[in-house]
Design a protein around this motif. Structure first.
Motif, PDB file in Angstrom:
ATOM      1  N   VAL A 138       0.629  -1.416   0.472  1.00 10.30           N
ATOM      2  CA  VAL A 138       0.479  -0.302   0.244  1.00 10.30           C
ATOM      3  C   VAL A 138       1.071   1.706   0.787  1.00 10.30           C
ATOM      4  CG1 VAL A 138      -1.798   1.278   0.943  1.00 10.30           C
ATOM      5  CG2 VAL A 138      -1.641  -1.332   1.117  1.00 10.30           C
ATOM      6  N   VAL A 139       0.322   2.367  -0.685  1.00  8.60           N
ATOM      7  CA  VAL A 139       1.317   3.295  -1.107  1.00  8.60           C
ATOM      8  C   VAL A 139       0.978   3.906   0.332  1.00  8.60           C
ATOM      9  CG1 VAL A 139       0.975   5.543  -1.882  1.00  8.60           C
ATOM     10  CG2 VAL A 139       0.285   3.649  -3.513  1.00  8.60           C
ATOM     11  N   GLN A 140       2.571   4.352   0.913  1.00 11.83           N
ATOM     12  CA  GLN A 140       1.976   4.764   2.219  1.00 11.83           C
ATOM     13  C   GLN A 140       3.476   6.431   2.047  1.00 11.83           C
ATOM     14  OE1 GLN A 140       2.178   2.473   5.273  1.00 11.83           O
ATOM     15  NE2 GLN A 140       0.378   2.743   5.272  1.00 11.83           N
ATOM     16  N   ASP A 141       2.962   7.014   1.354  1.00  4.26           N
ATOM     17  CA  ASP A 141       3.844   8.107   0.679  1.00  4.26           C
ATOM     18  C   ASP A 141       4.333   9.012   1.743  1.00  4.26           C
ATOM     19  OD1 ASP A 141       2.470  10.601   0.101  1.00  4.26           O
ATOM     20  OD2 ASP A 141       1.000   8.574  -0.104  1.00  4.26           O
ATOM     21  N   TRP A 205      -2.973   8.912   8.161  1.00  4.36           N
ATOM     22  CA  TRP A 205      -1.958   9.634  10.175  1.00  4.36           C
ATOM     23  C   TRP A 205      -2.028   8.542  10.525  1.00  4.36           C
ATOM     24  CZ3 TRP A 205      -0.868  13.564   7.472  1.00  4.36           C
ATOM     25  CH2 TRP A 205      -1.861  14.630   7.524  1.00  4.36           C
ATOM     26  N   ARG A 206      -2.224   7.477  10.357  1.00  2.00           N
ATOM     27  CA  ARG A 206      -1.948   6.428  10.967  1.00  2.00           C
ATOM     28  C   ARG A 206      -0.720   5.540  11.126  1.00  2.00           C
ATOM     29  NH1 ARG A 206      -4.416   1.482  14.361  1.00  2.00           N
ATOM     30  NH2 ARG A 206      -3.171   0.511  14.163  1.00  2.00           N
ATOM     31  N   TYR A 207      -0.430   5.756   9.786  1.00  2.00           N
ATOM     32  CA  TYR A 207       0.951   4.853   9.136  1.00  2.00           C
ATOM     33  C   TYR A 207       1.929   6.048  10.109  1.00  2.00           C
ATOM     34  CZ  TYR A 207       1.172   7.725   4.692  1.00  2.00           C
ATOM     35  OH  TYR A 207       1.528   8.347   3.150  1.00  2.00           O
ATOM     36  N   VAL A 208       1.930   6.982   9.617  1.00  2.00           N
ATOM     37  CA  VAL A 208       3.127   8.582   9.804  1.00  2.00           C
ATOM     38  C   VAL A 208       3.180   7.745  11.944  1.00  2.00           C
ATOM     39  CG1 VAL A 208       3.158  11.042  10.282  1.00  2.00           C
ATOM     40  CG2 VAL A 208       2.663   9.765   8.416  1.00  2.00           C
ATOM     41  N   LEU A 209       1.580   8.501  12.266  1.00  2.00           N
ATOM     42  CA  LEU A 209       1.999   7.946  13.901  1.00  2.00           C
ATOM     43  C   LEU A 209       2.487   6.521  13.965  1.00  2.00           C
ATOM     44  CD1 LEU A 209      -1.152   9.455  14.921  1.00  2.00           C
ATOM     45  CD2 LEU A 209       0.700  10.961  15.297  1.00  2.00           C
ATOM     46  N   GLY A 214       5.105   6.018  17.541  1.00  2.00           N
ATOM     47  CA  GLY A 214       4.643   4.881  18.425  1.00  2.00           C
ATOM     48  C   GLY A 214       2.894   4.560  17.800  1.00  2.00           C
ATOM     49  N   HIS A 215       2.662   3.700  18.343  1.00  2.00           N
ATOM     50  CA  HIS A 215       1.612   3.010  17.642  1.00  2.00           C
ATOM     51  C   HIS A 215       0.075   3.651  18.622  1.00  2.00           C
ATOM     52  CE1 HIS A 215       2.865  -0.434  15.208  1.00  2.00           C
ATOM     53  NE2 HIS A 215       3.283  -0.912  16.620  1.00  2.00           N
ATOM     54  N   VAL A 216      -1.238   4.223  17.745  1.00  2.00           N
ATOM     55  CA  VAL A 216      -1.660   4.471  18.580  1.00  2.00           C
ATOM     56  C   VAL A 216      -2.747   3.794  18.872  1.00  2.00           C
ATOM     57  CG1 VAL A 216      -4.030   5.842  17.585  1.00  2.00           C
ATOM     58  CG2 VAL A 216      -2.049   6.033  15.725  1.00  2.00           C
ATOM     59  N   LYS A 217      -2.850   4.095  20.269  1.00  2.00           N
ATOM     60  CA  LYS A 217      -4.087   3.182  21.260  1.00  2.00           C
ATOM     61  C   LYS A 217      -5.312   3.425  21.039  1.00  2.00           C
ATOM     62  CE  LYS A 217      -0.450   0.317  22.722  1.00  2.00           C
ATOM     63  NZ  LYS A 217      -0.944  -1.207  21.650  1.00  2.00           N
ATOM     64  N   SER A 218      -5.429   5.117  21.183  1.00  2.00           N
ATOM     65  CA  SER A 218      -6.954   4.523  21.203  1.00  2.00           C
ATOM     66  C   SER A 218      -7.143   6.585  20.552  1.00  2.00           C
ATOM     67  CB  SER A 218      -7.587   5.777  22.537  1.00  2.00           C
ATOM     68  OG  SER A 218      -6.295   6.605  23.313  1.00  2.00           O
ATOM     69  N   PRO A 348      12.634  -7.358   1.049  1.00  3.61           N
ATOM     70  CA  PRO A 348      11.670  -7.395   2.571  1.00  3.61           C
ATOM     71  C   PRO A 348      10.384  -5.976   1.806  1.00  3.61           C
ATOM     72  CG  PRO A 348      13.563  -6.970   2.986  1.00  3.61           C
ATOM     73  CD  PRO A 348      13.655  -6.900   1.821  1.00  3.61           C
ATOM     74  N   PHE A 349       9.613  -5.279   2.438  1.00  2.00           N
ATOM     75  CA  PHE A 349       8.332  -4.630   1.922  1.00  2.00           C
ATOM     76  C   PHE A 349       7.353  -4.334   3.124  1.00  2.00           C
ATOM     77  CE2 PHE A 349       5.248  -2.563   0.322  1.00  2.00           C
ATOM     78  CZ  PHE A 349       5.849  -1.226  -0.231  1.00  2.00           C
ATOM     79  N   ALA A 350       7.132  -3.767   3.856  1.00  2.00           N
ATOM     80  CA  ALA A 350       6.682  -3.779   5.333  1.00  2.00           C
ATOM     81  C   ALA A 350       5.597  -3.038   5.620  1.00  2.00           C
ATOM     82  CB  ALA A 350       7.740  -2.746   6.582  1.00  2.00           C
ATOM     83  N   TRP A 351       4.646  -2.389   4.139  1.00  2.00           N
ATOM     84  CA  TRP A 351       3.904  -1.362   4.355  1.00  2.00           C
ATOM     85  C   TRP A 351       2.498  -2.016   3.489  1.00  2.00           C
ATOM     86  CZ3 TRP A 351       8.683   0.387   2.712  1.00  2.00           C
ATOM     87  CH2 TRP A 351       8.583   0.852   3.855  1.00  2.00           C
ATOM     88  N   SER A 352       2.264  -3.543   4.247  1.00  2.00           N
ATOM     89  CA  SER A 352       1.032  -4.286   3.363  1.00  2.00           C
ATOM     90  C   SER A 352      -0.347  -3.796   3.060  1.00  2.00           C
ATOM     91  CB  SER A 352       1.438  -5.895   3.264  1.00  2.00           C
ATOM     92  OG  SER A 352       0.923  -5.718   5.474  1.00  2.00           O
ATOM     93  N   LEU A 353      -1.105  -5.017   2.251  1.00  3.32           N
ATOM     94  CA  LEU A 353      -2.535  -4.747   2.479  1.00  3.32           C
ATOM     95  C   LEU A 353      -2.647  -4.487   3.997  1.00  3.32           C
ATOM     96  CD1 LEU A 353      -3.547  -6.384  -0.160  1.00  3.32           C
ATOM     97  CD2 LEU A 353      -4.334  -4.412   0.118  1.00  3.32           C
ATOM     98  N   LEU A 354      -2.139  -5.537   5.069  1.00  4.30           N
ATOM     99  CA  LEU A 354      -2.432  -5.366   6.507  1.00  4.30           C
ATOM    100  C   LEU A 354      -2.247  -3.886   7.144  1.00  4.30           C
ATOM    101  CD1 LEU A 354      -3.525  -7.155   8.662  1.00  4.30           C
ATOM    102  CD2 LEU A 354      -1.686  -7.578   9.524  1.00  4.30           C
ATOM    103  N   GLU A 355      -0.862  -3.532   6.836  1.00  5.21           N
ATOM    104  CA  GLU A 355      -1.064  -2.394   7.404  1.00  5.21           C
ATOM    105  C   GLU A 355      -1.557  -0.888   6.989  1.00  5.21           C
ATOM    106  OE1 GLU A 355       2.188  -0.899   9.140  1.00  5.21           O
ATOM    107  OE2 GLU A 355       0.823  -3.670   9.761  1.00  5.21           O
ATOM    108  N   GLY A 356      -2.260  -1.266   5.585  1.00  7.57           N
ATOM    109  CA  GLY A 356      -2.881  -0.117   4.934  1.00  7.57           C
ATOM    110  C   GLY A 356      -4.676  -0.782   5.983  1.00  7.57           C
ATOM    111  N   ALA A 357      -4.806  -1.721   6.148  1.00  6.99           N
ATOM    112  CA  ALA A 357      -6.126  -2.186   7.115  1.00  6.99           C
ATOM    113  C   ALA A 357      -6.501  -1.256   7.518  1.00  6.99           C
ATOM    114  CB  ALA A 357      -6.456  -3.409   6.773  1.00  6.99           C
ATOM    115  N   LYS A 358      -4.836  -0.878   8.400  1.00  8.69           N
ATOM    116  CA  LYS A 358      -4.956  -0.233  10.176  1.00  8.69           C
ATOM    117  C   LYS A 358      -5.051   0.964   9.475  1.00  8.69           C
ATOM    118  CE  LYS A 358      -1.534  -3.046  11.865  1.00  8.69           C
ATOM    119  NZ  LYS A 358       0.112  -3.092  12.812  1.00  8.69           N
ATOM    120  N   GLY A 359      -4.758   1.306   8.570  1.00  4.51           N
ATOM    121  CA  GLY A 359      -5.456   3.065   8.644  1.00  4.51           C
ATOM    122  C   GLY A 359      -7.044   3.439   8.169  1.00  4.51           C
TER     123      GLY A 359
END
Length: 396
Positions: A138-141, A205-209, A214-218, A348-359
């Motif tokens: 997923v693009v996380q430019d 903002w999800r992938y930037v933070l 640090g991971h977004v908790k709330s 390796p490529f860290a920004w998968s569709l699962l990472e995109g789902a977090k957004g």
């Protein structure tokens, strides 16, 4: 040396972002530099086929940039084994169905975000890609912007000491379309077409933070539609059904507090369209898209609140610029090169569709927080589990 031709289906590149960033500044730029070199001396050469619904636009775009292949038939492109990557930069509401087809055809997937209009569908795409064994990204430019790379350098060096807070200001005035043409397409302001500030920007903002601080908790979020009516591309007034601004607070791991204002109804009185201030016990930094400046603990002035006298400080002069110390390439191009290496050489490529789902998840929870006017915790996402023969998507 072997040149590996990689056929790429590029769907949706007649749009502004698809044309400028993904086609011209990424794929064409990679071709003009002679491809992407691999460690073994081989070269990856992307070979795009432009896909969309408007044949005239596609033909004109292909001819202008000397691209041999274009088509209005996605299914034919997917059926061609030469094309091993499917890229999607269509509007969000069209993305899920197209990616499902591409996964079924065995193509590796690279796409813009949001990956879908709901967390469930975003997770479903990640699950389908995993089951099919296709590589996906997923693009996380914004992670590759010079200003944010400098911020990451500061974080990794321990410059901030204990990080305390993050303040982000994003946006600009998007003209309503009456006396000046708007800078964004009208669908951005219609909820039914997948528009809205929260849906659009919380994926960023999800992938930037997560990646920088640090991971977004709330999340606590308030969305607003400040401009209730705009004029579309044909000069017709339409009702704005989506939010054009969002005012959010995020709690990150480690107790870091992030305040993020996003608005298409704000006039800019700051150094850039996006500014990020990070404050820590040992120092602070302010980053824009390209620049970053810092103030260390030992250089921090000692102002005293006194409204009865002229302010004796020029605060902006008390910050020091972080040097470039490297050549910064286009962020979209950098990530394209990484994904091509991932597909062709299994790097390796860290920004998968699962990472995109977090957004998408953060956008959904932001909208829920707005509707219920309360803080919402952000659960950890997991892919589907089988229950009675059906896939159920869960959050831990």
């Amino acid at each position: 040396m072997t040149v590996k031709q990689v056929g790429i289906i590029m769907n949706g590149v007649t749009g502004r972002m698809g044309t400028r960033q993904h086609l011209i500044r990424s794929i064409i730029a990679i071709r003009e530099q002679g491809g992407v070199p691999l460690a073994n001396g081989d070269i990856i050469m992307p070979d795009p086929i432009l896909v969309g619904r408007d044949a005239n636009k596609l033909q004109a775009l292909a001819e202008k940039h000397k691209i041999d292949r274009w088509s209005t038939n996605v299914d034919e492109c997917l059926a061609d084994p030469y094309n091993i990557i499917y890229f999607d930069s269509q509007t969000t509401v069209r993305r899920v169905e197209a990616i499902r087809k591409a996964i079924k055809a065995g193509k590796h997937i690279y796409c813009e975000k949001p990956t879908a209009t709901s967390t469930k569908e975003s997770l479903e795409l990640a699950e389908l890609a995993t089951q099919a064994g296709v590589k996906n990204g997923v693009v996380q430019d914004k992670l590759f912007l010079p200003g944010l790379l400098k911020l990451k350098r500061l974080v990794d060096s321990g410059f901030f000491g204990e990080m305390l807070s993050v303040r982000m200001e994003f946006g600009y005035w998007v003209f309503e379309g009456d006396w000046q043409e708007g800078q964004r397409p009208s669908w951005n302001y219609r909820k039914e077409d997948g528009g809205g500030m929260i849906v659009d920007m919380f994926a960023h903002w999800r992938y930037v933070l997560d990646n920088l601080f640090g991971h977004v908790k709330s999340v606590s979020c308030l969305g607003v539609t400040h401009i209730p009516q705009r004029i579309d591309e044909k000069g017709t007034p339409y009702a704005c059904t989506a939010d054009d601004a969002a005012y959010a607070t995020f709690e990150l791991e480690g107790g870091i507090i992030a305040q993020v204002n996003s608005s298409w109804a704000v006039r800019v009185n700051r150094e850039d369209l996006l500014t990020i201030q990070v404050d820590g016990t040992e120092g602070s930094a302010v980053a824009g898209l390209r620049d970053c400046k810092v103030q260390h603990r030992v250089n921090t002035p000692k102002p005293v609140w006194n409204p009865d006298i002229e302010n004796p400080f020029n605060f902006s002069e008390q910050w020091v610029n972080v040097p470039d110390n490297q050549i910064f390439d286009n962020g979209f191009k950098i990530q394209w090169e990484l994904f091509l290496k991932h597909v062709a050489a299994d790097e390796p490529f860290a920004w998968s569709l699962l990472e995109g789902a977090k957004g998408t998840q953060l956008a959904d929870l932001g909208i829920q927080s707005w509707a219920e006017r309360r803080w919402i915790d952000v659960p950890e996402l997991s892919l589907g589990v089988k229950q009675d023969g059906e896939t159920v998507y869960t959050a831990k």
